[in-house]
Design an enzyme around this catalytic site. Sequence first.
Site, PDB file in Angstrom:
ATOM      1  N   PRO A  20       0.815  -1.205   0.000  1.00 22.79           N
ATOM      2  CA  PRO A  20       0.000   0.000   0.000  1.00 22.79           C
ATOM      3  C   PRO A  20       0.856   1.265   0.000  1.00 22.79           C
ATOM      4  O   PRO A  20       1.797   1.386   0.770  1.00 22.79           O
ATOM      5  CB  PRO A  20      -0.834  -0.112   1.273  1.00 22.79           C
ATOM      6  CG  PRO A  20      -0.231  -1.200   2.075  1.00 22.79           C
ATOM      7  CD  PRO A  20       0.564  -2.061   1.160  1.00 22.79           C
ATOM      8  N   GLU A  21       0.553   2.160  -0.901  1.00 20.79           N
ATOM      9  CA  GLU A  21       1.212   3.456  -0.931  1.00 20.79           C
ATOM     10  C   GLU A  21       0.229   4.511  -0.413  1.00 20.79           C
ATOM     11  O   GLU A  21      -0.880   4.194  -0.022  1.00 20.79           O
ATOM     12  CB  GLU A  21       1.661   3.771  -2.362  1.00 20.79           C
ATOM     13  CG  GLU A  21       2.838   2.898  -2.794  1.00 20.79           C
ATOM     14  CD  GLU A  21       3.668   3.585  -3.880  1.00 20.79           C
ATOM     15  OE1 GLU A  21       3.651   4.830  -3.952  1.00 20.79           O
ATOM     16  OE2 GLU A  21       4.318   2.869  -4.644  1.00 20.79           O
ATOM     17  N   ARG A 178      19.605  19.245  -3.536  1.00 19.02           N
ATOM     18  CA  ARG A 178      19.928  17.827  -3.351  1.00 19.02           C
ATOM     19  C   ARG A 178      20.802  17.312  -4.487  1.00 19.02           C
ATOM     20  O   ARG A 178      20.473  17.500  -5.651  1.00 19.02           O
ATOM     21  CB  ARG A 178      18.642  16.999  -3.334  1.00 19.02           C
ATOM     22  CG  ARG A 178      17.722  17.331  -2.213  1.00 19.02           C
ATOM     23  CD  ARG A 178      18.018  16.466  -1.016  1.00 19.02           C
ATOM     24  NE  ARG A 178      17.744  17.239   0.190  1.00 19.02           N
ATOM     25  CZ  ARG A 178      18.079  16.843   1.401  1.00 19.02           C
ATOM     26  NH1 ARG A 178      18.696  15.691   1.565  1.00 19.02           N
ATOM     27  NH2 ARG A 178      17.803  17.586   2.435  1.00 19.02           N
TER      28      ARG A 178
END
Length: 297
Positions: A20-21, A178
């Site tokens: 499940p996301e 990043r």
Amino acid sequence: MVGATQRAMIRPCLTLSCMPELPEVETIARGLDQRIAGDTIESVWLGEKPEPLKSPPEEIASVLEHSRIAHVRRVGKHIVFNLEGENRNGQKTRAQWIVHLGMTGQLRIASAQTGAAKHTHAILKLASGRELRFVDPRRFGRLAVVRVESQDGSGFAAPGDEPLDARIDRFITLFRHRKTPIKSALLNQKLLSGVGNIYADESLFRAKVRPRRRASSLTRAELQKLHAALREVLKEAIKAGGSSVSDYVDAEGRSGFFQLKHRVYGREGQPCFVCKTPIKRVIIAGRSSHYCPHCQK
Ligand SMILES: [Zn+2]
């Protein structure tokens, strides 16, 4: 409601790899809130397997028993039950039950007469006569409790920003310096909470950005596109998932929920829906990443 065109875009997801996301967890939390908010937990049974219990079992039982379930919501990929109770002095207390489904965890609402399924690790008896059961064959799911001490304390918080709440300026701040691939940055739960492999790949496709690009190389315009694409793909999936929540929460032995038909995820070698170029798969930070070498730059 899911319309006919949208229904054609969703497919059942029944394999173990379909963990499940965020959209599925959101759907499950909403379904639970609709069904059991207001109910009271009368008693708790916990299984003997230690892995699912992240708080000591006595602590879980003492927090849950006699608590009223005020509200159920999603925080990151966790399901958070806000609980209200009373201590011995008659003062109101607040606590939270936090459930992470892991790969195969399920929360099922069942009548007390229904026999418990194999791999049941917790049963909460509710005042309405129903039971809320936590079932998890692979035991990557986690159950914990938190007492919310102060009156204004909000309790459990996910480490990163909520992807559906993060505004564009915040999103740009999170990613622009990043040095890691943008795909890894999207999966970094300290930046955004709850974005998993599928929706990272799908949003990068929609934003036309290759997963291996350094986050810091994305232009402001690309980050804006990615921000919009991520929100769009998560919201579409939540909408589609809403139609299947009753199956997920209620039915014994039925573990499926529905996901949007993926445009790149899991489609290695198949033609891109936009340009027909075969979709490529590469490994980035140990995870499969799927992209169209023509559409994504
Ligand atoms: Zn393409």
